[in-house]
Design a protein around this motif. Structure first.
Motif, short mmCIF file in Angstrom:
data_model
loop_
_atom_site.label_atom_id
_atom_site.label_comp_id
_atom_site.label_asym_id
_atom_site.label_seq_id
_atom_site.Cartn_x
_atom_site.Cartn_y
_atom_site.Cartn_z
N GLN A 389 0.83 -1.20 0.00
CA GLN A 389 0.00 0.00 0.00
C GLN A 389 0.87 1.26 0.00
OE1 GLN A 389 -2.22 0.98 3.51
NE2 GLN A 389 -0.71 0.09 4.92
N ILE A 390 0.40 2.30 -0.66
CA ILE A 390 1.05 3.60 -0.66
C ILE A 390 -0.04 4.64 -0.47
CG2 ILE A 390 2.58 5.18 -1.90
CD1 ILE A 390 3.40 2.79 -3.69
N PRO A 391 -0.16 5.22 0.72
CA PRO A 391 -1.22 6.22 0.92
C PRO A 391 -0.98 7.47 0.10
CG PRO A 391 0.25 6.12 2.82
CD PRO A 391 0.62 4.98 1.93
N GLY A 392 -2.06 8.09 -0.35
CA GLY A 392 -1.94 9.31 -1.13
C GLY A 392 -1.70 9.04 -2.61
N VAL A 393 -0.97 9.95 -3.26
CA VAL A 393 -0.80 9.88 -4.71
C VAL A 393 0.67 9.94 -5.12
CG1 VAL A 393 -3.07 10.86 -5.20
CG2 VAL A 393 -1.11 12.40 -4.88
N ASP A 394 1.59 9.84 -4.16
CA ASP A 394 3.02 9.90 -4.47
C ASP A 394 3.61 8.49 -4.43
OD1 ASP A 394 5.71 10.33 -4.71
OD2 ASP A 394 5.95 11.45 -2.84
N PRO A 395 3.94 7.91 -5.60
CA PRO A 395 4.43 6.54 -5.62
C PRO A 395 5.82 6.37 -5.01
CG PRO A 395 4.55 7.51 -7.82
CD PRO A 395 3.82 8.48 -6.95
N THR A 396 6.54 7.48 -4.76
CA THR A 396 7.87 7.38 -4.14
C THR A 396 7.81 7.45 -2.62
OG1 THR A 396 8.37 9.76 -4.11
CG2 THR A 396 8.82 8.56 -6.16
N LEU A 397 6.63 7.62 -2.04
CA LEU A 397 6.50 7.72 -0.58
C LEU A 397 6.94 6.42 0.08
CD1 LEU A 397 5.42 9.45 1.83
CD2 LEU A 397 3.26 8.22 1.55
N ARG A 398 7.81 6.54 1.08
CA ARG A 398 8.30 5.35 1.79
C ARG A 398 8.11 5.45 3.30
NH1 ARG A 398 7.57 3.88 -2.37
NH2 ARG A 398 8.85 2.71 -3.86
N ALA A 400 5.40 6.44 6.16
CA ALA A 400 4.02 6.77 6.54
C ALA A 400 3.65 5.90 7.73
CB ALA A 400 3.06 6.52 5.37
N ASP A 401 2.72 6.37 8.56
CA ASP A 401 2.33 5.50 9.67
C ASP A 401 0.81 5.43 9.86
OD1 ASP A 401 2.01 8.04 10.86
OD2 ASP A 401 3.85 7.86 12.02
N VAL A 402 0.17 6.49 10.37
CA VAL A 402 -1.25 6.39 10.72
C VAL A 402 -1.99 7.65 10.28
CG1 VAL A 402 -2.88 6.12 12.63
CG2 VAL A 402 -0.67 4.99 12.74
N SER A 403 -3.24 7.49 9.90
CA SER A 403 -4.11 8.64 9.69
C SER A 403 -5.40 8.44 10.47
CB SER A 403 -4.41 8.84 8.20
OG SER A 403 -5.08 7.71 7.66
N PHE A 404 -5.99 9.56 10.89
CA PHE A 404 -7.25 9.53 11.65
C PHE A 404 -8.25 10.39 10.89
CE2 PHE A 404 -3.71 9.35 14.68
CZ PHE A 404 -3.99 8.16 15.34
N GLN A 405 -9.24 9.73 10.31
CA GLN A 405 -10.22 10.46 9.49
C GLN A 405 -11.60 10.43 10.12
OE1 GLN A 405 -10.03 9.23 5.38
NE2 GLN A 405 -11.52 10.75 4.70
N CYS A 412 -3.88 2.32 9.75
CA CYS A 412 -2.44 2.06 9.70
C CYS A 412 -2.01 2.05 8.24
CB CYS A 412 -2.12 0.73 10.38
SG CYS A 412 -0.39 0.24 10.23
N GLU A 413 -1.09 2.95 7.88
CA GLU A 413 -0.74 3.12 6.47
C GLU A 413 0.75 2.92 6.23
OE1 GLU A 413 -2.50 7.08 5.83
OE2 GLU A 413 -4.00 6.06 4.62
N ILE A 414 1.37 2.00 6.94
CA ILE A 414 2.81 1.83 6.80
C ILE A 414 3.15 1.29 5.41
CG2 ILE A 414 3.05 1.43 9.26
CD1 ILE A 414 3.70 -1.50 8.62
N VAL A 415 4.26 1.79 4.87
CA VAL A 415 4.76 1.31 3.59
C VAL A 415 5.91 0.33 3.83
CG1 VAL A 415 5.75 1.99 1.36
CG2 VAL A 415 4.08 3.48 2.50
N LYS A 416 6.73 0.64 4.84
CA LYS A 416 7.85 -0.22 5.21
C LYS A 416 7.67 -0.75 6.62
CE LYS A 416 9.90 0.13 1.33
NZ LYS A 416 9.84 -1.04 0.42
N ALA A 417 8.17 -1.96 6.86
CA ALA A 417 8.00 -2.61 8.16
C ALA A 417 8.54 -1.77 9.30
CB ALA A 417 8.68 -3.98 8.15
N SER A 418 9.58 -0.98 9.05
CA SER A 418 10.18 -0.19 10.12
C SER A 418 9.25 0.89 10.65
CB SER A 418 11.50 0.45 9.63
OG SER A 418 11.29 1.20 8.46
#
Length: 482
Positions: A389-398, A400-405, A412-418
């Motif tokens: 998953q890659i939240p938003g519209v930027d394919p280079t995003l690495r 990210a963690d959480v959003s509250f809507q 939970c919007e993590i891209v990498k395990a770290s």
């Protein structure tokens, strides 16, 4: 649970048992919350291929320095949290002759990261998990590599020079720009990570772990101020009421958003890595990165070593790791990006053996372009694959963690395990701010999850998971410091 932690009456539902959901469940359980974790697969931490810690973002020349610094911080916390899932071997970073970049560009960024790493160690000596800051990276000129190529290959390399010997003996130096760089950038074992999270959650008094359980609907009960999760297990549907809902469904996060009635923009990318076996080479290789322009025939190539001559290969080319139409965006009316059916079929069932063979052979060929003897390697097992998953519209995003809507709903919007641990801390802060968890100033401290687990427990579970998923048992092994 910590003796100083107060028990909370709040019940939290987490949908998705990947590294994000499992880590959040462990941290919330530690805080005294009652957690129910839903995972549709038979075990935890399935998903896209994971093998690299990404400390400092050394794979990604295209991302900002700030993202790299965040990845460094997050990776240090991940090593501290999952110390027994880490492969303690360095990474060689190299720039091929055909690439437009230069090693000096990489070195400039590494110096910034080295400075940040030193600051983190000064703040907390426990952050020194990648070796001393002064030894974060080492440079090697061609003459030094040629000298190392004449030395015997150690069975258990320890120094930067020793880690370079197997590479020096086999690489085609005419294909690379100098200097070469050895970075204290480690690996992470997906099978050991799955074993550790599973064992720890099974022993937790505060977490109800439900594997083989598919969530079929999510609704709100306004009268009770609760979320109602309906889940199917063993052919039977059962409702669960929770006070707070966490969506940790990875690439399927949008499906839960659709149930809740939210439409954030997001992307999903299908990728695969390939397992090869180079029987003449065993346990003395570092990880190797050959830089390249993503999506071209010269895309970055990544060679990840495992015990007993097994190697995992990424190559950011359309013929190996990347796929035509493999990255998709959400569209109007749904938060869930729709991957082509052929990729969903791969995720949910089996690959065509011929495709596995063809793509693995192409992956081997990519590596052999730099390490000619690697052409002797063979197909070592099924590919490791999944959608990211890659939240938003930027394919280079690495990072990210959480959003509250929505109230009492975290995504939970993590891209990498770290990023899993920072995501857990962000959610805990949100719960404390809402008065749903008692304030506990110690929650930001990082304590290894495997403190109460034995090496035998971890290794046996990891090996069983590898075999259950049809991978060579050796992939559950790791390289440890002496």
């Amino acid at each position: 649970m910590d003796q100083n932690t107060k028990q909370s009456n709040i019940r939290i539902g987490i949908i998705g048992g990947g590294v994000g959901g499992a880590t959040i469940a462990l941290q919330l359980s530690k805080q005294g919350a009652n957690v129910v974790l839903f995972e549709k697969e038979t075990s935890l931490v399935n998903g896209p291929p994971m093998c690299h810690l990404h400390a400092g973002g050394n794979l990604y020349r295209e991302i900002s320095d700030q993202q790299c610094i965040e990845l460094l911080k997050q990776s240090i916390s991940t090593v501290r949290l999952y110390r027994d899932a880490i492969d303690y071997r360095p990474t060689i970073v190299s720039v091929p002759i055909h690439d437009q970049g230069h090693p000096n560009d990489v070195i400039t960024r590494l110096k910034k990261l080295q400075t940040e790493y030193a600051k983190l160690i000064n703040t907390d000596p426990e952050n020194q998990v990648l070796g001393p800051a002064s030894q974060y990276f080492t440079l090697f000129e061609r003459q030094e590599i040629e000298i190392l190529a004449q030395l015997p290959t150690p069975n258990q390399p320890e120094t930067p020079e020793q880690w370079m010997i197997a590479f020096a003996k086999n690489v085609d130096l005419t294909q690379l720009k100098f200097p070469l760089i050895l970075v204290q950038e480690y690996g992470i074992s997906v099978f050991r990570l799955a074993a550790i999270t599973s064992l720890a959650l099974e022993k937790s008094k505060n977490c109800q772990l439900l594997t083989n359980t598919k969530v079929t609907s999510v609704t709100q009960d306004s009268a009770k101020n609760k979320w109602v999760i309906e889940a199917e297990r063993e052919g039977k549907k059962q409702p669960f009421e929770v006070d707070y809902l966490i969506n940790a469904c990875g690439f399927q996060t949008g499906t839960i958003d659709d149930m809740v009635g939210l439409l954030p923009k997001r992307m999903v990318e299908f990728k695969a890595a390939y397992i090869s076996h180079w029987s003449s080479h065993q346990n003395n290789w570092p990880e190797i990165i050959f830089y390249g322009a993503r999506g071209t025939k010269h895309g970055m190539t990544q060679l990840t070593p495992y015990p007993n001559g097994y190697f995992q290969i990424h190559a950011m080319t359309p013929e190996v790791t990347l796929f035509k139409d493999g990255i998709v965006s959400s569209k109007s009316g749904s938060a869930q990006p729709q991957l082509p059916t052929k990729y969903l079929t791969k995720i949910n069932s089996q690959w065509d053996p011929q495709i596995i063979n063809n793509r693995t052979i192409k992956a081997i060929g990519k590596v052999a372009g730099f390490i000619p003897n690697f052409g002797d390697a063979s197909v070592g097992g099924p590919p490791m694959f999944g959608a990211q998953q890659i939240p938003g519209v930027d394919p280079t995003l690495r990072v990210a963690d959480v959003s509250f809507q929505q109230n009492k709903y975290a995504r939970c919007e993590i891209v990498k395990a770290s990023s899993a641990l920072p995501a857990a801390h962000t959610i805990i802060n949100n719960l404390i701010e809402q008065g749903l968890l008692p304030s506990n100033t110690a929650f930001n401290s990082v304590v290894s999850i495997s403190n109460h687990l034995t090496e035998l427990e971890i290794s046996e579970r990891a090996e069983n998971l590898a075999l259950e998923r049809n991978f060579p048992q050796a992939l559950a092994g790791r390289i440890c410091p002496n």
